[in-house]
Design a protein around this motif. Structure first.
Motif, PDB file in Angstrom:
ATOM      1  N   TYR A 160      11.838 -47.454  34.549  1.00 31.57           N
ATOM      2  CA  TYR A 160      11.137 -45.589  35.356  1.00 31.57           C
ATOM      3  C   TYR A 160      10.459 -48.287  36.415  1.00 31.57           C
ATOM      4  O   TYR A 160      10.501 -48.712  36.103  1.00 31.57           O
ATOM      5  CB  TYR A 160      10.218 -45.455  34.399  1.00 31.57           C
ATOM      6  N   ALA A 162       7.516 -48.480  39.490  1.00 33.72           N
ATOM      7  CA  ALA A 162       5.602 -48.093  39.971  1.00 33.72           C
ATOM      8  C   ALA A 162       5.650 -49.050  41.695  1.00 33.72           C
ATOM      9  O   ALA A 162       6.193 -50.565  41.576  1.00 33.72           O
ATOM     10  CB  ALA A 162       4.881 -48.285  39.066  1.00 33.72           C
ATOM     11  N   ILE A 320      -0.455 -43.216  39.908  1.00 30.21           N
ATOM     12  CA  ILE A 320       0.236 -44.581  41.101  1.00 30.21           C
ATOM     13  C   ILE A 320       1.883 -43.757  41.409  1.00 30.21           C
ATOM     14  O   ILE A 320       2.428 -43.046  40.574  1.00 30.21           O
ATOM     15  CB  ILE A 320       0.561 -45.939  39.723  1.00 30.21           C
ATOM     16  N   THR A 321       1.999 -44.421  42.618  1.00 28.85           N
ATOM     17  CA  THR A 321       3.166 -43.720  43.126  1.00 28.85           C
ATOM     18  C   THR A 321       4.709 -44.337  42.380  1.00 28.85           C
ATOM     19  O   THR A 321       4.771 -45.822  41.796  1.00 28.85           O
ATOM     20  CB  THR A 321       3.384 -44.105  44.118  1.00 28.85           C
ATOM     21  N   GLY A 322       6.000 -43.454  41.448  1.00 29.27           N
ATOM     22  CA  GLY A 322       6.911 -44.505  40.963  1.00 29.27           C
ATOM     23  C   GLY A 322       7.502 -43.064  40.478  1.00 29.27           C
ATOM     24  O   GLY A 322       7.774 -42.681  41.214  1.00 29.27           O
ATOM     25  N   VAL A 385       0.176 -50.977  35.012  1.00 32.51           N
ATOM     26  CA  VAL A 385       1.153 -49.093  35.168  1.00 32.51           C
ATOM     27  C   VAL A 385       0.548 -48.431  33.917  1.00 32.51           C
ATOM     28  O   VAL A 385      -0.194 -47.143  34.482  1.00 32.51           O
ATOM     29  CB  VAL A 385       2.730 -49.314  35.666  1.00 32.51           C
ATOM     30  N   ILE A 391       2.350 -40.966  36.851  1.00 34.30           N
ATOM     31  CA  ILE A 391       2.566 -41.597  37.625  1.00 34.30           C
ATOM     32  C   ILE A 391       3.510 -40.429  38.932  1.00 34.30           C
ATOM     33  O   ILE A 391       3.732 -38.831  38.437  1.00 34.30           O
ATOM     34  CB  ILE A 391       3.945 -41.817  37.280  1.00 34.30           C
TER      35      ILE A 391
END
Length: 439
Positions: A160, A162, A320-322, A385, A391
């Motif tokens: 993953y 972020a 959080i964008t990811g 994160v 996410i």
């Protein structure tokens, strides 16, 4: 003698049934690449096809060795891996989705995967997770959740990432700048840098997926979370909330104020990254998955900070964008148990730790990242994160492909001078087309 002859004939007949009349084991049947033979049958060879996304020299050797190690633990099992690049795998999966998927295939959770889930093409792996609590509880919950469809797990994350804003420490120190806590502070930093002849933010949208990182992030900051998630559902999405226009306008403002590097429509992400590493700009938006590239190539020291919240905007700063990268298993595989066993092998703590150590790809396993297998920066970023509620997946994989294309086109059009409100009309039109096709 007649009795002996009869027994010999019977033995030969039985041998032909089991092995074919050549005396060799009969070739196992194949159904479009699905695993051959009964799953788990003693002595029965099993072949699994595996579509992966990492053909590059700094990644491929790890996966090849992992396959050899798994095959050594499971005699008679063969993993046939095909590894293709980011864009190629999107095209390849779109083409073969109507036919036979590989037994195990790379996927991005979000709408990219949900279309396979809705069509019944992905194996529901919930029961396998429930049967192995240690495996299930080993994942970071927010990351494991990304593969859930209608309350059931349809993929297993192995990596993953972020998004953060990276910055050149020497440039920041030169102008006595510190990491911003608010978006207003971030804009003030950009203005200070611009007034002193520096390039505040390196950016290039020749490859429009990079602009999708921006629009996805600003959507998250500007659009109420529930509204956004409803719009990202292709069956009902309308994208009429004014926050989407605010999000596009925020990107345009960075350009019109002179904060972006020049020629944004002809420079691509990789060129912008090279410029940052060469010290030619103060900041760049990038993901934790790329931290190892900066560790290896940056001429100067760098730090990072969260994308700060925008005062008065109605989005959620709790996400959080990811996104995750995951492996799904074909619902048609003839060897589901062994396919799950392979994915489980790749996502054990030991193997995930090794992946991060050898490739720099951040794994989603609790305790799977520390300063012995990754950089201090990545450890710090992952800790940050994990403080978020969840996410918000990459825009280009979280919405239907036509809507994603419309969003990416809208960003380019706005950077070329189009009004954000007008640009959003094309997104709304694409969403309507998708809604109508769902009905």
């Amino acid at each position: 003698m007649k009795k002996i002859a009869f027994l010999l004939a019977l033995a030969l007949f039985t041998s032909c049934l089991l092995f074919g009349c050549t005396g060799k084991p009969a070739a196992p049947a194949s159904t479009g690449g699905s695993a051959a033979g009964a799953d788990g049958a003693a002595g029965q060879p099993v072949t699994l096809t595996f579509l992966n996304k990492y053909p590059e020299d700094n990644y491929r050797p790890y996966f090849e060795q992992a396959i050899r190690d798994f095959e050594a633990l499971h005699p008679g099992v063969t993993i046939q891996m095909e590894s293709v690049s980011d864009e190629q795998i999107k095209d390849k999966l779109r083409v073969i989705a109507g036919g036979e998927l590989p037994d195990i295939f790379f996927t991005w959770p979000g709408e990219f995967q949900r279309k396979f889930d809705r069509a019944g093409l992905t194996l529901d792996v919930t029961s396998y997770l429930d049967a192995d609590p240690a495996w299930q509880s080993g994942f970071l919950p927010a990351v494991l959740e990304t593969g859930v469809y209608e309350g059931r797990n349809h993929s297993i994350p192995f990596r993953y990432s972020a998004m953060f804003i990276l910055y050149n420490k020497a440039i920041f120190e030169k102008y006595s700048l510190s990491e911003p806590k608010t978006y207003e502070e971030f804009l003030n930093i950009c203005e200070t840098l611009k007034q002193n002849g520096e390039t505040p933010l390196l950016f290039g949208n020749a490859q429009t997926w990079y602009g999708a990182w921006y629009s996805g992030t600003f959507n998250q900051l500007c659009v109420p979370y529930d509204t956004k998630m409803n719009d990202y559902n292709p069956a009902v999405g309308e994208f009429t909330d004014p926050g989407y226009i605010q999000a596009l306008q925020s990107i345009v403002d960075l350009q019109t104020k002179g904060y972006f590097s020049p020629n944004v429509l002809s420079v691509d992400y990789y060129q912008a990254r090279e410029q940052f590493c060469a010290g030619q700009g103060a900041m760049i938006v990038d993901a934790t998955s790329q931290f190892s590239i900066y560790e290896e190539n940056c001429a100067e020291d760098w730090g990072f900070f969260k994308v700060p919240p925008i005062a008065g905007a109605k989005g959620s700063a709790d996400y959080i964008t990811g996104g995750a990268e995951a492996y799904a298993i074909s619902a048609k595989t003839q060897a589901p148990d062994m396919a799950v066993e392979f994915v489980k092998f790749l996502t054990t703590k030991e193997q995930a730790y090794k992946m991060t150590q050898e490739t720099g790809l951040p794994n989603p396993i609790i305790g799977g990242i520390d300063e012995n297998n990754s950089s201090a920066r990545l450890v710090e970023a992952i800790d940050m994160v994990n403080q978020y509620k969840g996410i918000a997946a990459w825009l280009d994989t979280d919405v239907e492909a036509k809507v994603a294309d419309a969003f990416m086109t809208a960003v380019s059009d706005c950077l070329g001078g189009k009004d954000p409100a007008e640009a959003m009309k094309s997104v709304q039109a694409a969403a309507k087309e998708v809604r109508d096709s769902q009905g």
